[in-house]
Design a protein around this motif. Structure first.
Motif, PDB file in Angstrom:
ATOM      1  N   ARG A   9      -5.984  -1.732 -12.895  1.00  0.00           N
ATOM      2  CA  ARG A   9      -6.108  -2.984 -12.415  1.00  0.00           C
ATOM      3  C   ARG A   9      -6.930  -2.818 -10.914  1.00  0.00           C
ATOM      4  N   GLU A  11      -6.630  -0.221  -8.942  1.00  0.00           N
ATOM      5  CA  GLU A  11      -6.102   0.383  -7.833  1.00  0.00           C
ATOM      6  C   GLU A  11      -6.451   1.799  -7.522  1.00  0.00           C
ATOM      7  N   ALA A  24      -6.060  -1.686  -3.473  1.00  0.00           N
ATOM      8  CA  ALA A  24      -6.803  -2.427  -4.664  1.00  0.00           C
ATOM      9  C   ALA A  24      -7.689  -3.427  -3.441  1.00  0.00           C
ATOM     10  N   VAL A  66      -1.260  -2.257  -1.895  1.00  0.00           N
ATOM     11  CA  VAL A  66      -0.848  -2.719  -3.201  1.00  0.00           C
ATOM     12  C   VAL A  66       0.896  -2.910  -2.722  1.00  0.00           C
ATOM     13  N   ALA A 101     -11.667   2.172  -5.145  1.00  0.00           N
ATOM     14  CA  ALA A 101     -11.030   1.104  -5.008  1.00  0.00           C
ATOM     15  C   ALA A 101     -12.084  -0.139  -4.860  1.00  0.00           C
ATOM     16  N   HIS A 105     -13.607  -2.744  -8.123  1.00  0.00           N
ATOM     17  CA  HIS A 105     -13.716  -4.269  -7.715  1.00  0.00           C
ATOM     18  C   HIS A 105     -15.097  -4.492  -8.346  1.00  0.00           C
TER      19      HIS A 105
END
Length: 135
Positions: A9, A11, A24, A66, A101, A105
């Protein structure tokens, strides 16, 4: 102990002082962060975070930690940003985590742009035409 970070995800685990947590990067988080620190460009955000600029890092902890909700992010920030916890000695650990992170992204955004949407997949199945974004 290291915080659990779900790399799938985007993170990244970060340790600041005695506090382990995950960050994140999301577009919403970047919006909150850029507004909080008065950054006008993504380059400025990136430079200030990787340079361990104290105010930017403090705001990033609050915006990008997070948690299940905003209250959870506030609780993490309170622990991490305690005057007895954070110091300039945390720069290397912070830089490693935030860079991971940020990269996650950007890579996630690139993947989305290289794949067909569910609607494009349905159209391709129904019409027999390849989706325009598929390679």
């Amino acid at each position: 102990m290291t915080a659990f970070a779900n790399e799938l995800r985007g993170e990244a685990a970060v340790t600041i002082g005695k506090e382990d947590f995950a960050v994140a990067v999301t577009f919403a988080g970047l919006m909150r962060l850029s507004q909080a620190i008065g950054a006008r460009t993504m380059d400025e955000v990136y430079q200030r975070l990787l340079g361990f600029e104290p105010f930017a890092v403090s705001c990033a902890v609050r915006c990008l930690a997070v948690a299940d909700d905003d209250e959870g992010r506030a609780e993490i920030a309170a622990r991490v940003l305690s005057g007895t916890n954070i110091s300039a000695a945390d720069q290397a650990d912070w830089r490693t985590g935030i860079e991971q992170a940020l990269t996650a992204h950007i890579e996630a955004g690139n993947r989305v742009r290289k794949t067909a949407s569910p609607l494009e997949d349905v159209e391709a199945a129904v019409t027999g035409k390849k989706p325009p974004s598929a390679s």
